[in-house]
Design a protein around this motif. Structure first.
Motif, PDB file in Angstrom:
ATOM      1  N   THR A 161       1.773   3.161  17.216  1.00 10.91           N
ATOM      2  CA  THR A 161       2.455   3.464  16.013  1.00 10.91           C
ATOM      3  C   THR A 161       3.308   4.772  16.182  1.00 10.91           C
ATOM      4  O   THR A 161       2.534   5.734  16.641  1.00 10.91           O
ATOM      5  CB  THR A 161       1.589   3.290  14.992  1.00 10.91           C
ATOM      6  N   ALA A 185       5.853   4.053  11.802  1.00 12.99           N
ATOM      7  CA  ALA A 185       6.745   2.921  12.139  1.00 12.99           C
ATOM      8  C   ALA A 185       6.188   2.444  13.257  1.00 12.99           C
ATOM      9  O   ALA A 185       5.739   3.060  14.279  1.00 12.99           O
ATOM     10  CB  ALA A 185       8.131   3.203  12.191  1.00 12.99           C
ATOM     11  N   SER A 186       6.567   0.990  13.399  1.00 10.41           N
ATOM     12  CA  SER A 186       6.202   0.191  14.570  1.00 10.41           C
ATOM     13  C   SER A 186       7.250   0.256  15.645  1.00 10.41           C
ATOM     14  O   SER A 186       8.640  -0.169  15.017  1.00 10.41           O
ATOM     15  CB  SER A 186       5.659  -1.159  14.361  1.00 10.41           C
ATOM     16  N   ASP A 188       8.367  -1.953  17.267  1.00 14.88           N
ATOM     17  CA  ASP A 188       9.150  -3.324  17.313  1.00 14.88           C
ATOM     18  C   ASP A 188      10.309  -3.487  15.922  1.00 14.88           C
ATOM     19  O   ASP A 188      11.049  -4.156  16.163  1.00 14.88           O
ATOM     20  CB  ASP A 188       8.034  -4.385  16.998  1.00 14.88           C
ATOM     21  N   ASP A 189      10.123  -2.774  15.144  1.00 13.70           N
ATOM     22  CA  ASP A 189      10.813  -2.783  13.994  1.00 13.70           C
ATOM     23  C   ASP A 189      11.923  -1.775  14.028  1.00 13.70           C
ATOM     24  O   ASP A 189      12.939  -1.768  13.448  1.00 13.70           O
ATOM     25  CB  ASP A 189      10.192  -2.313  12.781  1.00 13.70           C
ATOM     26  N   ILE A 196      16.037   2.220  11.902  1.00 15.55           N
ATOM     27  CA  ILE A 196      14.944   1.774  11.124  1.00 15.55           C
ATOM     28  C   ILE A 196      15.036   1.380   9.820  1.00 15.55           C
ATOM     29  O   ILE A 196      15.659   2.378   8.987  1.00 15.55           O
ATOM     30  CB  ILE A 196      13.646   1.815  11.642  1.00 15.55           C
ATOM     31  N   SER A 197      14.887   0.293   8.776  1.00 16.65           N
ATOM     32  CA  SER A 197      15.063   0.465   7.456  1.00 16.65           C
ATOM     33  C   SER A 197      13.681   1.163   6.910  1.00 16.65           C
ATOM     34  O   SER A 197      12.502   0.954   7.497  1.00 16.65           O
ATOM     35  CB  SER A 197      15.253  -1.130   6.850  1.00 16.65           C
ATOM     36  N   SER A 198      14.093   1.597   5.842  1.00 16.61           N
ATOM     37  CA  SER A 198      12.528   2.576   5.165  1.00 16.61           C
ATOM     38  C   SER A 198      11.817   1.254   4.756  1.00 16.61           C
ATOM     39  O   SER A 198      10.537   1.685   4.470  1.00 16.61           O
ATOM     40  CB  SER A 198      13.179   3.209   3.954  1.00 16.61           C
ATOM     41  N   ASN A 199      12.104   0.060   4.531  1.00 15.84           N
ATOM     42  CA  ASN A 199      11.342  -0.891   4.033  1.00 15.84           C
ATOM     43  C   ASN A 199      10.173  -1.353   5.091  1.00 15.84           C
ATOM     44  O   ASN A 199       9.157  -1.811   5.061  1.00 15.84           O
ATOM     45  CB  ASN A 199      11.910  -2.262   3.567  1.00 15.84           C
ATOM     46  N   ASN A 200      10.615  -1.182   6.481  1.00 18.40           N
ATOM     47  CA  ASN A 200       9.629  -1.109   7.628  1.00 18.40           C
ATOM     48  C   ASN A 200       8.910   0.155   7.810  1.00 18.40           C
ATOM     49  O   ASN A 200       8.210   0.005   9.005  1.00 18.40           O
ATOM     50  CB  ASN A 200      10.408  -1.684   8.661  1.00 18.40           C
ATOM     51  N   VAL A 201       8.859   1.085   7.032  1.00 19.90           N
ATOM     52  CA  VAL A 201       7.839   2.433   7.328  1.00 19.90           C
ATOM     53  C   VAL A 201       6.905   2.331   6.408  1.00 19.90           C
ATOM     54  O   VAL A 201       7.016   2.414   5.316  1.00 19.90           O
ATOM     55  CB  VAL A 201       8.959   3.717   7.168  1.00 19.90           C
ATOM     56  N   ALA A 202       5.662   2.342   7.146  1.00 21.21           N
ATOM     57  CA  ALA A 202       4.469   2.370   6.331  1.00 21.21           C
ATOM     58  C   ALA A 202       4.249   3.958   5.914  1.00 21.21           C
ATOM     59  O   ALA A 202       4.453   4.835   6.571  1.00 21.21           O
ATOM     60  CB  ALA A 202       3.449   2.067   7.258  1.00 21.21           C
TER      61      ALA A 202
END
Length: 233
Positions: A161, A185-186, A188-189, A196-202
């Motif tokens: 991560t 972020a992963s 893979d995303d 990378i989209s912010s929707n894929n950021v934890a």
């Protein structure tokens, strides 16, 4: 000794010019945003040994479309955060009560205290109550932030991560607007173009902060804040 009118007029004009120059303030320095230092110390890349094509620290399978991410690499975050919340609460309460009691005799003995115009006086109790309550409340909030920020990988967890941190500053006539983004972020995303989209950021944390005369105009003066807390009316 006589002073000519022309000399007096010149003296007065020079004095007035000097007074205007003394009252005029020189322009202050231009407020500029200083470049920030790189947030992490980047280690040099490990050299390959024994004729290997990839360094020894490379992780993951060679058949996966995965890049070997390292601390200090750049990732573009597409911010598309949007949040809306609504809350409405209504409450009502109504209660009524009536008590009527008359005592005319006790153990066969009449209880009266005379009469008035033929109406006897006797102990009696009359009570009534009426309670009514109504309350209503509502709250609404909405936020929408879009844009792109180039973030830096500041840490890599053992499971792969990536910890991201990015910031951008815009200075317009001394009014500085800063957007700070952090999250995890992963790999893979992350797309092939390192976006990378912010929707894929934890644990996404977006801070939109302003500093300057425009932001100061929105602040309540400190004396008014104190008076609003101490003033009883």
């Amino acid at each position: 000794m006589r002073v000519r009118r022309s000399d007096a007029a010149k003296f007065l004009s020079l004095a007035a010019s000097g007074a205007l120059v003394a009252c005029t303030h020189a322009p202050g320095p231009i407020s500029m945003v200083k470049p920030a230092e790189f947030p992490v110390a980047v280690a040099p890349q490990t050299a390959s040994s024994n004729g290997s094509v990839f360094p020894d620290a490379t992780s993951g399978s060679l058949y996966e479309p995965r890049r070997d991410w390292r601390i200090g690499d750049l990732v573009t975050i597409n911010i598309v955060t949007s949040a809306t919340a609504n809350d409405t609460d209504n409450a009502s309460l109504s209660r009524k009560g009536t008590i009527t009691n008359t005592l005319t005799s006790f153990m066969g003995v009449p209880l009266n205290f005379g009469s008035l115009n033929g109406t006897p006086f006797s102990p009696s109790i009359n009570a009534a109550s009426n309670q009514t309550y109504a309350g209503a409340g509502s709250a609404a909030a909405a936020s929408n932030v879009t844009g792109q920020i180039e973030a830096v990988i500041t840490h890599i967890d053992p499971n792969g991560t990536l910890a991201l941190a990015g910031r951008t500053n815009v200075n317009i006539n001394g009014n500085v607007t800063s957007i700070v983004v952090t999250g995890y972020a992963s790999p893979d995303d992350i797309a092939a173009n390192t976006t990378i989209s912010s929707n894929n950021v934890a644990d996404m944390n977006v801070q939109y902060v302003g500093n300057g005369p425009i932001n100061d105009a929105h602040q309540v003066p400190w004396l008014q804040q104190i008076l609003s807390k101490l003033w009883p009316y």
